[in-house]
Design a protein around this motif. Structure first.
Motif, PDB file in Angstrom:
ATOM      1  N   ARG A 124      -6.375  -5.834  37.992  1.00  0.00           N
ATOM      2  CA  ARG A 124      -6.217  -7.235  37.637  1.00  0.00           C
ATOM      3  C   ARG A 124      -6.972  -7.544  36.348  1.00  0.00           C
ATOM      4  N   ILE A 125      -8.169  -7.000  36.195  1.00  0.00           N
ATOM      5  CA  ILE A 125      -8.945  -7.205  34.978  1.00  0.00           C
ATOM      6  C   ILE A 125      -8.228  -6.564  33.793  1.00  0.00           C
ATOM      7  N   ALA A 126      -7.687  -5.376  33.995  1.00  0.00           N
ATOM      8  CA  ALA A 126      -6.972  -4.695  32.910  1.00  0.00           C
ATOM      9  C   ALA A 126      -5.751  -5.499  32.472  1.00  0.00           C
ATOM     10  N   ARG A 127      -5.020  -6.077  33.436  1.00  0.00           N
ATOM     11  CA  ARG A 127      -3.867  -6.907  33.082  1.00  0.00           C
ATOM     12  C   ARG A 127      -4.309  -8.136  32.301  1.00  0.00           C
ATOM     13  N   SER A 128      -5.423  -8.742  32.700  1.00  0.00           N
ATOM     14  CA  SER A 128      -5.916  -9.924  31.999  1.00  0.00           C
ATOM     15  C   SER A 128      -6.333  -9.579  30.575  1.00  0.00           C
ATOM     16  N   VAL A 129      -6.994  -8.445  30.399  1.00  0.00           N
ATOM     17  CA  VAL A 129      -7.420  -8.027  29.061  1.00  0.00           C
ATOM     18  C   VAL A 129      -6.204  -7.773  28.182  1.00  0.00           C
ATOM     19  N   MET A 130      -5.190  -7.104  28.710  1.00  0.00           N
ATOM     20  CA  MET A 130      -3.969  -6.832  27.942  1.00  0.00           C
ATOM     21  C   MET A 130      -3.272  -8.140  27.582  1.00  0.00           C
ATOM     22  N   ALA A 131      -3.245  -9.095  28.505  1.00  0.00           N
ATOM     23  CA  ALA A 131      -2.605 -10.377  28.228  1.00  0.00           C
ATOM     24  C   ALA A 131      -3.358 -11.126  27.140  1.00  0.00           C
ATOM     25  N   MET A 132      -4.684 -11.091  27.187  1.00  0.00           N
ATOM     26  CA  MET A 132      -5.459 -11.764  26.146  1.00  0.00           C
ATOM     27  C   MET A 132      -5.284 -11.079  24.794  1.00  0.00           C
ATOM     28  N   ALA A 133      -5.179  -9.753  24.801  1.00  0.00           N
ATOM     29  CA  ALA A 133      -5.030  -9.018  23.540  1.00  0.00           C
ATOM     30  C   ALA A 133      -3.687  -9.291  22.891  1.00  0.00           C
ATOM     31  N   THR A 134      -2.629  -9.438  23.691  1.00  0.00           N
ATOM     32  CA  THR A 134      -1.301  -9.678  23.136  1.00  0.00           C
ATOM     33  C   THR A 134      -1.006 -11.155  22.943  1.00  0.00           C
ATOM     34  N   GLY A 135      -1.840 -12.037  23.492  1.00  0.00           N
ATOM     35  CA  GLY A 135      -1.636 -13.469  23.339  1.00  0.00           C
ATOM     36  C   GLY A 135      -0.703 -14.059  24.374  1.00  0.00           C
ATOM     37  N   ASP A 136      -0.294 -13.274  25.368  1.00  0.00           N
ATOM     38  CA  ASP A 136       0.575 -13.775  26.431  1.00  0.00           C
ATOM     39  C   ASP A 136      -0.262 -14.504  27.476  1.00  0.00           C
TER      40      ASP A 136
END
Length: 186
Positions: free
Chosen positions: A63-75
């Motif tokens: 879940r943390i990894a998904r959140s980090v990826m979402a923040m990095a891509t701006g989604d």
């Protein structure tokens, strides 16, 4: 766990101090010293969690990894219950391009009358490509051959350019030959 030892030969000119030779001597001669071998690394890091807490921590890490990826891509951060299609919809334009390509491939496949022959040709092409790759890698390992082939290629390129590209009538003849060949193929 018992440790195993391996024997290594030591030249006779070197001597070990008595204080450091507390390890057991396994070798048959006084010139060999027994050294302990390393134990294998534990593989628990790659295994599945055995208890409920392990599964919970793995889920929270994901879940943390998904959140980090979402923040990095701006989604926007995806909800826990979101399905893959709604997450994939955030990527703009990729889904429509893939569906268009898939439709055109399906239409082209449906137009083919002899599917067995086309499949056989595709498999034969892949086999020929793998075989050619093997031959090229084998020739590349031979001494002097790659350099000689490179010189031959440079020489042929120079001859082709001199013969077909320098003078305007030769260029026009080459262009006409390429166009005629193209018409014969298509």
């Amino acid at each position: 766990m018992a440790s195993s030892t391996a024997a290594i030969a030591v030249p006779s000119s070197t001597t070990l101090p008595e204080a450091k030779s507390a390890r057991p001597q396994v070798a048959a001669s006084p010139q060999c010293v027994g050294l302990p071998t390393l134990t294998p690394a534990p593989t628990a890091a790659h295994s599945r969690p055995q208890n409920r807490e392990g599964w919970k921590s793995m889920a929270s890490c994901r879940r943390i990894a998904r959140s980090v990826m979402a923040m990095a891509t701006g989604d926007a951060v995806a909800e826990v219950g979101a399905d893959i299609s709604s997450v994939g919809a955030n990527i703009s334009g990729v889904g429509t391009d893939i569906s268009d390509i898939t439709k055109s491939i399906v239409e082209a496949w449906d137009k083919i009358e002899d599917k067995y022959a086309v499949t056989s040709l595709a498999v034969a092409g892949v086999v020929a490509l793998v075989g050619a790759s093997g031959v090229i890698s084998a020739v590349e390992q031979l001494p002097l051959v790659p350099g000689a082939l490179e010189v031959v290629g440079i020489g042929y390129t120079g001859w082709f350019a001199y013969r077909n590209l320098i003078y305007k009538p030769d260029r026009q003849a080459l262009i006409q030959k390429i166009k005629d060949t193209w018409k014969n193929i298509i």
